[in-house]
Motif scaffolding. Sequence first.
Motif, mmCIF file in Angstrom:
data_model
loop_
_atom_site.group_PDB
_atom_site.id
_atom_site.type_symbol
_atom_site.label_atom_id
_atom_site.label_comp_id
_atom_site.label_asym_id
_atom_site.label_seq_id
_atom_site.Cartn_x
_atom_site.Cartn_y
_atom_site.Cartn_z
ATOM 1 N N GLN A 17 -0.544 11.798 10.019
ATOM 2 C CA GLN A 17 -0.606 12.559 11.110
ATOM 3 C C GLN A 17 -0.637 14.043 11.260
ATOM 4 N N GLU A 18 -1.388 14.653 11.943
ATOM 5 C CA GLU A 18 -1.493 16.269 11.833
ATOM 6 C C GLU A 18 -0.341 16.898 12.257
ATOM 7 N N THR A 19 0.416 16.076 13.103
ATOM 8 C CA THR A 19 2.021 16.942 13.349
ATOM 9 C C THR A 19 2.913 16.740 12.156
ATOM 10 N N CYS A 20 2.664 16.291 11.146
ATOM 11 C CA CYS A 20 3.451 16.039 9.870
ATOM 12 C C CYS A 20 3.847 17.267 9.448
ATOM 13 N N GLN A 21 5.032 17.722 9.415
ATOM 14 C CA GLN A 21 5.557 19.095 8.704
ATOM 15 C C GLN A 21 6.574 18.693 7.669
ATOM 16 N N GLY A 22 6.595 19.859 6.654
ATOM 17 C CA GLY A 22 7.752 19.664 5.674
ATOM 18 C C GLY A 22 7.176 19.349 4.494
ATOM 19 N N ILE A 23 8.128 19.168 3.308
ATOM 20 C CA ILE A 23 7.722 18.912 1.955
ATOM 21 C C ILE A 23 7.156 17.600 1.823
ATOM 22 N N TRP A 24 7.351 16.704 2.656
ATOM 23 C CA TRP A 24 6.707 15.267 2.523
ATOM 24 C C TRP A 24 5.311 15.104 3.167
ATOM 25 N N CYS A 25 4.810 16.412 3.552
ATOM 26 C CA CYS A 25 3.580 16.475 4.245
ATOM 27 C C CYS A 25 2.431 17.304 3.613
ATOM 28 N N ALA A 26 1.196 17.053 3.617
ATOM 29 C CA ALA A 26 0.018 17.966 3.213
ATOM 30 C C ALA A 26 0.471 19.255 3.786
ATOM 31 N N PRO A 27 0.136 20.441 3.099
ATOM 32 C CA PRO A 27 -0.421 20.331 1.570
ATOM 33 C C PRO A 27 0.469 20.382 0.602
ATOM 34 N N TYR A 28 1.826 20.273 0.890
ATOM 35 C CA TYR A 28 2.767 20.387 -0.241
ATOM 36 C C TYR A 28 3.063 19.275 -1.130
ATOM 37 N N ASN A 29 2.769 18.230 -0.272
ATOM 38 C CA ASN A 29 2.987 16.915 -1.306
ATOM 39 C C ASN A 29 1.352 16.315 -1.925
ATOM 40 N N GLY A 30 0.539 17.289 -1.939
ATOM 41 C CA GLY A 30 -1.029 16.685 -2.251
ATOM 42 C C GLY A 30 -1.729 15.727 -1.683
ATOM 43 N N PHE A 31 -1.219 15.201 -0.377
ATOM 44 C CA PHE A 31 -1.789 14.230 0.002
ATOM 45 C C PHE A 31 -3.207 14.637 0.737
ATOM 46 N N LYS A 32 -4.423 13.910 0.560
ATOM 47 C CA LYS A 32 -5.727 14.086 1.351
ATOM 48 C C LYS A 32 -6.203 12.633 1.517
ATOM 49 N N VAL A 63 0.634 -1.323 -0.062
ATOM 50 C CA VAL A 63 0.161 -0.103 0.088
ATOM 51 C C VAL A 63 0.786 1.298 0.064
ATOM 52 N N ASP A 64 0.265 2.406 -0.480
ATOM 53 C CA ASP A 64 0.918 3.753 -0.518
ATOM 54 C C ASP A 64 -0.077 4.622 -1.011
ATOM 55 N N TRP A 65 -0.308 5.751 -0.338
ATOM 56 C CA TRP A 65 -1.110 6.751 -0.879
ATOM 57 C C TRP A 65 -0.970 7.432 -2.009
ATOM 58 N N SER A 66 0.394 7.227 -2.806
ATOM 59 C CA SER A 66 0.739 7.616 -3.765
ATOM 60 C C SER A 66 1.007 6.614 -4.722
ATOM 61 N N SER A 67 0.390 6.416 -6.021
ATOM 62 C CA SER A 67 0.712 5.223 -6.623
ATOM 63 C C SER A 67 1.627 5.520 -7.880
ATOM 64 N N LYS A 68 2.283 6.713 -7.933
ATOM 65 C CA LYS A 68 3.165 7.225 -8.884
ATOM 66 C C LYS A 68 4.313 6.405 -9.029
ATOM 67 N N ALA A 69 5.036 6.431 -8.013
ATOM 68 C CA ALA A 69 6.409 5.602 -7.819
ATOM 69 C C ALA A 69 6.143 4.063 -8.458
ATOM 70 N N TRP A 70 5.129 3.543 -7.958
ATOM 71 C CA TRP A 70 4.808 1.707 -8.001
ATOM 72 C C TRP A 70 4.400 2.048 -9.662
ATOM 73 N N VAL A 71 3.673 2.641 -10.143
ATOM 74 C CA VAL A 71 3.167 2.578 -11.342
ATOM 75 C C VAL A 71 4.412 3.036 -12.667
ATOM 76 N N ASP A 72 5.224 3.939 -12.192
ATOM 77 C CA ASP A 72 6.309 4.323 -12.951
ATOM 78 C C ASP A 72 7.277 3.070 -12.926
ATOM 79 N N ASN A 73 7.539 2.443 -12.093
ATOM 80 C CA ASN A 73 8.648 1.133 -12.065
ATOM 81 C C ASN A 73 8.309 0.146 -12.041
ATOM 82 N N LEU A 74 6.746 -0.395 -12.056
ATOM 83 C CA LEU A 74 5.985 -1.603 -12.162
ATOM 84 C C LEU A 74 6.485 -2.291 -13.535
ATOM 85 N N LEU A 75 6.830 -3.450 -13.422
ATOM 86 C CA LEU A 75 6.942 -4.283 -14.654
ATOM 87 C C LEU A 75 5.857 -5.423 -14.562
ATOM 88 N N PRO A 76 4.345 -4.774 -15.118
ATOM 89 C CA PRO A 76 3.152 -5.485 -15.057
ATOM 90 C C PRO A 76 3.214 -6.799 -15.328
#
Length: 337
Positions: free
Chosen positions: A320-335, A204-217
């Motif tokens: 987590q609400e305490t998540c801070q920085g570029i890897w956290c919402a709203p900077y990374n688009g996570f919802k 599982v991962d909230w973002s599928s981009k890395a999985w899709v980009d690297n997957l050999l289906p």
Amino acid sequence: MTVLLSLIRLLVLLNHEDVSSSFCNALQSITSTGRNVARRITITSTRNTDIISSTNTATIITRGSTTFTGDDDTLSRPVVAAPRISKRRSFLSTMSTSIVATSFFPTMLPSTADDSSITAASSSNTIFTRGFGKEEYTNSITASRDTNISPKEVYDSIQSIYIQYPLQKAREQNRIARAWDVGAGAGVSTQTLYNMGYSHIEAVDWSSKAWVDNLLPENLPTGVHFTPLDDERYVEHVWKKGDMEKFDVIVFNFGINESKARKYAQEMLVEDGTLFAPVNVQSDYWLKQSFKVYNVKGDVLWSVTDVGAWSVQFQPDVTQETCQGIWCAPYNGFKKK
């Protein structure tokens, strides 16, 4: 005791240059007289220094920057990363350092260690992610805007005895071991678990981009499934609603608070299962983690803050609400979905 000394001798063989046979003799002296005899021996080789000490309450083995400790009931072992060494030497190193875990998982050590068996096992695994093989020691590699391929020390650590043990127990019970790979990213951790023998993996991962980009289906095994959700939504909307079975192993690939680690371990592991995660050294402090392994009771079986030359630090838990920085919402688009 014979197995213990044999494994120690493997360690000597790995570092045979300028290493005295007194290494084995010293350990023979310690082990034959029991743990409750205070001793301290130092043996120097061309590579590093080993300090073995036994006190009234614990046995401590310090090798370079890595320390193994244990008491009369359990022993814990960090995984030692070994950059730029052959597959055979890496395998033997894992075996020899596993001596400190044999009292906890007494049946885990393999019986053979020849190059041909290692090569055969490696070549028999289907590679289903382009990210596998790109890992570097001490360095992260960008897999997408949302995630990295972790340093190789991470994937070496996943292959520890603590993650192998539940697999063996499942095989003894004639069932297929189940793994939950949380924050799978480009799928390198998933591939690592698959190569170890876990054939049923929920990634599982909230973002599928890395999985899709690297997957050999065309190579994806039928037992490996990816769900584009964060861990909390997956538990609530997939695992619980689907009345899914518990997991033998849970592996986290991002930093989490200890409260979450214990909760998932207690709720989602089978009896002999383990949870492996980088856990914040302080709650909601996202700049430093320790690798920890938990059992189904939520007890810590192993903990280490540094693996080789790499200091454990991961992206934070985006839920987590305490998540801070570029890897956290709203900077990374996570919802939260």
